[in-house]
Write a protein that holds these residues in place. Structure first.
Motif, PDB file in Angstrom:
ATOM      1  N   THR A  35       1.085  -0.950  -0.063  1.00 47.60           N
ATOM      2  CA  THR A  35      -0.491   0.009   0.237  1.00 47.60           C
ATOM      3  C   THR A  35       0.873   0.983   0.353  1.00 47.60           C
ATOM      4  O   THR A  35       0.550   2.208  -0.601  1.00 47.60           O
ATOM      5  CB  THR A  35      -0.791   0.070   1.045  1.00 47.60           C
ATOM      6  N   ARG A  36       2.286   1.271   0.403  1.00 48.39           N
ATOM      7  CA  ARG A  36       3.247   2.536   0.358  1.00 48.39           C
ATOM      8  C   ARG A  36       3.935   2.121  -0.525  1.00 48.39           C
ATOM      9  O   ARG A  36       4.400   3.900  -0.784  1.00 48.39           O
ATOM     10  CB  ARG A  36       3.974   2.236   1.845  1.00 48.39           C
ATOM     11  N   THR A  37       3.909   1.502  -1.037  1.00 47.04           N
ATOM     12  CA  THR A  37       5.491   1.413  -2.187  1.00 47.04           C
ATOM     13  C   THR A  37       4.441   1.195  -3.399  1.00 47.04           C
ATOM     14  O   THR A  37       5.259   1.652  -5.109  1.00 47.04           O
ATOM     15  CB  THR A  37       6.502   0.405  -1.826  1.00 47.04           C
ATOM     16  N   ALA A 110      22.734   8.304  -9.079  1.00 45.16           N
ATOM     17  CA  ALA A 110      21.370   8.030  -8.522  1.00 45.16           C
ATOM     18  C   ALA A 110      20.225   7.730  -9.255  1.00 45.16           C
ATOM     19  O   ALA A 110      20.699   7.208 -10.495  1.00 45.16           O
ATOM     20  CB  ALA A 110      20.985   9.016  -7.489  1.00 45.16           C
ATOM     21  N   CYS A 111      19.609   7.793  -8.794  1.00 46.58           N
ATOM     22  CA  CYS A 111      17.679   7.442  -9.977  1.00 46.58           C
ATOM     23  C   CYS A 111      17.544   8.581 -11.792  1.00 46.58           C
ATOM     24  O   CYS A 111      16.775   7.838 -12.039  1.00 46.58           O
ATOM     25  CB  CYS A 111      16.794   7.009  -9.130  1.00 46.58           C
ATOM     26  N   SER A 112      18.864   9.603 -11.345  1.00 46.31           N
ATOM     27  CA  SER A 112      18.558  10.298 -12.545  1.00 46.31           C
ATOM     28  C   SER A 112      19.293  10.071 -13.424  1.00 46.31           C
ATOM     29  O   SER A 112      19.527   9.879 -14.346  1.00 46.31           O
ATOM     30  CB  SER A 112      18.800  11.563 -12.095  1.00 46.31           C
ATOM     31  N   HIS A 211      20.265   5.564   4.104  1.00 41.00           N
ATOM     32  CA  HIS A 211      19.106   6.141   4.429  1.00 41.00           C
ATOM     33  C   HIS A 211      18.480   6.922   3.906  1.00 41.00           C
ATOM     34  O   HIS A 211      18.962   8.069   2.881  1.00 41.00           O
ATOM     35  CB  HIS A 211      20.043   7.236   5.931  1.00 41.00           C
ATOM     36  N   GLN A 212      17.402   8.023   3.724  1.00 45.30           N
ATOM     37  CA  GLN A 212      16.625   8.276   3.343  1.00 45.30           C
ATOM     38  C   GLN A 212      15.171   9.538   4.189  1.00 45.30           C
ATOM     39  O   GLN A 212      14.428   8.324   4.975  1.00 45.30           O
ATOM     40  CB  GLN A 212      16.302   7.936   1.504  1.00 45.30           C
ATOM     41  N   ASN A 213      15.128  10.059   4.518  1.00 46.78           N
ATOM     42  CA  ASN A 213      13.941  11.184   4.664  1.00 46.78           C
ATOM     43  C   ASN A 213      13.246  11.137   3.234  1.00 46.78           C
ATOM     44  O   ASN A 213      12.422  11.975   2.375  1.00 46.78           O
ATOM     45  CB  ASN A 213      14.572  12.374   4.674  1.00 46.78           C
ATOM     46  N   ARG A 254       2.732   5.611  -6.156  1.00 48.39           N
ATOM     47  CA  ARG A 254       1.866   6.866  -5.234  1.00 48.39           C
ATOM     48  C   ARG A 254       2.315   7.889  -5.641  1.00 48.39           C
ATOM     49  O   ARG A 254       1.696   9.031  -6.571  1.00 48.39           O
ATOM     50  CB  ARG A 254       1.637   7.160  -4.026  1.00 48.39           C
ATOM     51  N   ILE A 255       3.802   7.685  -6.073  1.00 45.56           N
ATOM     52  CA  ILE A 255       4.848   9.335  -6.409  1.00 45.56           C
ATOM     53  C   ILE A 255       4.738   9.305  -8.120  1.00 45.56           C
ATOM     54  O   ILE A 255       3.618  10.560  -8.865  1.00 45.56           O
ATOM     55  CB  ILE A 255       5.749   9.483  -6.566  1.00 45.56           C
ATOM     56  N   VAL A 256       3.968   8.152  -9.025  1.00 40.08           N
ATOM     57  CA  VAL A 256       3.815   7.979 -10.329  1.00 40.08           C
ATOM     58  C   VAL A 256       2.859   8.584 -10.172  1.00 40.08           C
ATOM     59  O   VAL A 256       2.136   9.027 -11.530  1.00 40.08           O
ATOM     60  CB  VAL A 256       4.164   6.537 -10.933  1.00 40.08           C
ATOM     61  N   GLY A 278      10.955  -3.688  -7.387  1.00 39.04           N
ATOM     62  CA  GLY A 278      11.446  -2.349  -6.648  1.00 39.04           C
ATOM     63  C   GLY A 278      11.953  -1.975  -7.609  1.00 39.04           C
ATOM     64  O   GLY A 278      11.531  -1.278  -8.196  1.00 39.04           O
ATOM     65  N   ASN A 279      12.492  -0.867  -6.116  1.00 39.80           N
ATOM     66  CA  ASN A 279      13.294  -0.096  -6.537  1.00 39.80           C
ATOM     67  C   ASN A 279      15.050   0.024  -7.232  1.00 39.80           C
ATOM     68  O   ASN A 279      15.614  -0.064  -6.275  1.00 39.80           O
ATOM     69  CB  ASN A 279      13.135   1.586  -5.736  1.00 39.80           C
ATOM     70  N   THR A 280      15.035   0.422  -8.659  1.00 36.81           N
ATOM     71  CA  THR A 280      16.104  -0.206  -8.962  1.00 36.81           C
ATOM     72  C   THR A 280      17.188   0.776  -9.466  1.00 36.81           C
ATOM     73  O   THR A 280      18.086   0.911 -10.591  1.00 36.81           O
ATOM     74  CB  THR A 280      16.294  -1.114 -10.224  1.00 36.81           C
TER      75      THR A 280
HETATM   76  O1  LIG Z   1       4.641   5.877   3.142  1.00 33.01           O
HETATM   77  C1  LIG Z   1       5.855   6.290   3.330  1.00 33.01           C
HETATM   78  O2  LIG Z   1       5.591   5.400   4.828  1.00 33.01           O
HETATM   79  C2  LIG Z   1       7.063   5.773   2.569  1.00 33.01           C
HETATM   80  C3  LIG Z   1       7.342   7.452   1.552  1.00 33.01           C
HETATM   81  C4  LIG Z   1       8.264   7.464   1.381  1.00 33.01           C
HETATM   82  N1  LIG Z   1       8.483   7.014   0.040  1.00 33.01           N
HETATM   83  C5  LIG Z   1       9.043   6.563  -0.055  1.00 33.01           C
HETATM   84  C6  LIG Z   1       9.437   8.115   0.108  1.00 33.01           C
HETATM   85  C7  LIG Z   1      10.502   8.776  -1.533  1.00 33.01           C
HETATM   86  C8  LIG Z   1      10.977   7.462  -2.187  1.00 33.01           C
HETATM   87  C9  LIG Z   1      12.397   7.732  -3.171  1.00 33.01           C
HETATM   88  C10 LIG Z   1      13.761   6.758  -3.336  1.00 33.01           C
HETATM   89  C11 LIG Z   1      14.664   7.065  -4.365  1.00 33.01           C
HETATM   90  C12 LIG Z   1      15.902   6.319  -4.525  1.00 33.01           C
HETATM   91  O3  LIG Z   1      15.781   5.661  -5.292  1.00 33.01           O
HETATM   92  C13 LIG Z   1      13.980   8.041  -5.265  1.00 33.01           C
HETATM   93  C14 LIG Z   1      12.765   8.541  -5.150  1.00 33.01           C
HETATM   94  C15 LIG Z   1      11.955   8.866  -4.359  1.00 33.01           C
HETATM   95 CL1  LIG Z   1      10.486   9.113  -4.703  1.00 33.01          CL
HETATM   96  C16 LIG Z   1      10.618   5.975  -2.411  1.00 33.01           C
HETATM   97  N2  LIG Z   1       9.594   5.625  -1.167  1.00 33.01           N
HETATM   98  C17 LIG Z   1       8.157   4.866   0.668  1.00 33.01           C
HETATM   99  C18 LIG Z   1       7.206   4.680   1.894  1.00 33.01           C
END
Ligand SMILES: O=C(O)C1CCN(c2ccc(-c3cc(CO)ccc3Cl)cn2)CC1
Length: 322
Positions: A35-37, A110-112, A211-213, A254-256, A278-280
């Motif tokens: 649901t989240r991804t 990175a992803c770009s 690590h990601q915000n 969800r972003i798409v 997944g995210n490659t």
């Molecule tokens: O809803 C949630 O808890 C979370 C909300 C945040 N989410 C995210 C956020 C950002 C990314 C992401 C990552 C990369 C790295 O390649 C590039 C680009 C993006 Cl937009 C992937 N997922 C996951 C579920």
């Protein structure tokens, strides 16, 4: 002169890891992840490293296009997960396939990465070169902390690439908009080296992991991807309706869908495959492109938009007439 995409190929490793298998390794579950991804599974290497996936892509592309490795002028590998700093993964590919006339280098965006790689290739082909490979290749499973459920569930391994050539035909890369937001770079980090030496205190500690915000990267993407696409469309003097397919980096379903809605375009124009892979990172747009070419959904005569976004933070949008 333009550059045209002559052939594409993809390579995803065989070891399937489903959300259910991950839920036996960490505190997560299929429902939360999906649901989240939008991700249901990902494929990870067992024996391969990044160069092995990239070599397989290179060999497949050359075979499809029926051109020899010796005819290549350059090889660009876009990756944030190289085998090593030296030799570059591109150099490993060059040696392995016998591209004796090609110069080779890695590109880190990175992803770009695939979009930035195609931009560099278009400049190389506009000057003095004729034919090259641009490959997005990632083994993100080596960068993930497999105890960290907030990131371990997001990423997969894979590679994809294209053979590009000069063309006088009125096709190819029509326009692009590449932007970098380095002041936001701390929101998506991985593979940090320390800088210890006998003469210094440990100023920045080593931390190999992703690590990601998520919230910050998510809002960055939904803001900057539409802006970059709009800028590229304006440069090509095209409207959103003129584009047949929008191939976005496959980070999050969800972003798409948010970007598709923002663009007032039907979801069918925004295909996704993160459910399976997944995210490659740098490989994601190329894997999607090759799948769509293979299924016949993407074909000559169409106008397609590519959009990468992620680490840097970076965004890259391109409009192609294929
Ligand atoms: O809803 C949630 O808890 C979370 C909300 C945040 N989410 C995210 C956020 C950002 C990314 C992401 C990552 C990369 C790295 O390649 C590039 C680009 C993006 Cl937009 C992937 N997922 C996951 C579920």
């Amino acid at each position: 002169e333009h550059l045209k995409i002559v052939a594409s190929a993809r390579q995803v490793p065989s070891r399937l890891v489903t959300n259910d298998e991950l839920s036996t390794m960490m505190d997560t579950n299929d429902d939360w992840i999906y649901t989240r991804t939008g991700i249901r599974q990902r494929q990870v290497v067992t024996t391969e490293n990044t160069s092995d996936l990239a070599i397989q892509v290179a060999q497949q592309v050359l075979a499809k296009a029926q051109v020899s490795a010796e005819s290549l002028d350059f090889i660009v590998v876009s990756t944030m997960s190289p085998d090593s700093l030296s030799p570059s993964t591109a150099a490993i590919v060059q040696g392995a396939i016998g591209a004796t006339q090609a110069f080779a280098f890695d590109l880190s965006a990175a992803c770009s990465g695939l979009v930035y790689g195609l931009s560099v290739a278009s400049s190389l082909l506009a000057t003095r070169y004729r034919r090259g490979l641009v490959i997005g290749a990632e083994v993100l499973s080596k960068l993930v902390d497999w105890q960290d459920r907030t990131t371990a569930v997001l990423f997969g391994d894979g590679a994809a690439g294209v053979l590009v050539e000069t063309t006088t035909a009125d096709i190819g890369l029509l326009s692009e908009e590449l932007r970098t937001f380095g002041d936001k770079g701390d929101n998506l980090v991985a593979g940090r080296f320390g800088n210890a030496n006998p003469f210094s205190g440990e100023i920045t500690p080593a931390d190999p992991y992703f690590h990601q915000n998520g919230r910050e990267v998510y809002s960055f993407a939904t803001r900057e991807v539409p802006a970059a696409l709009e800028a590229a469309l304006a440069k090509a003097q095209l409207s959103a309706d003129d584009v047949d397919y929008y191939l976005l980096h496959q980070a999050n379903a969800r972003i798409v869908s948010t970007i598709a809605k923002r663009f007032g375009q039907p979801a069918e124009k925004f295909p996704t495959n993160m459910a399976s892979n997944g995210n490659t990172s740098a490989a994601s747009i190329g894997i999607l492109l090759d799948e769509l070419v293979e299924s016949g959904q993407v074909h000559a005569g169409q106008t397609i938009a590519l959009a990468g976004f992620g680490g840097g933070l970076t965004v890259g949008a391109q409009i192609w007439k294929i």
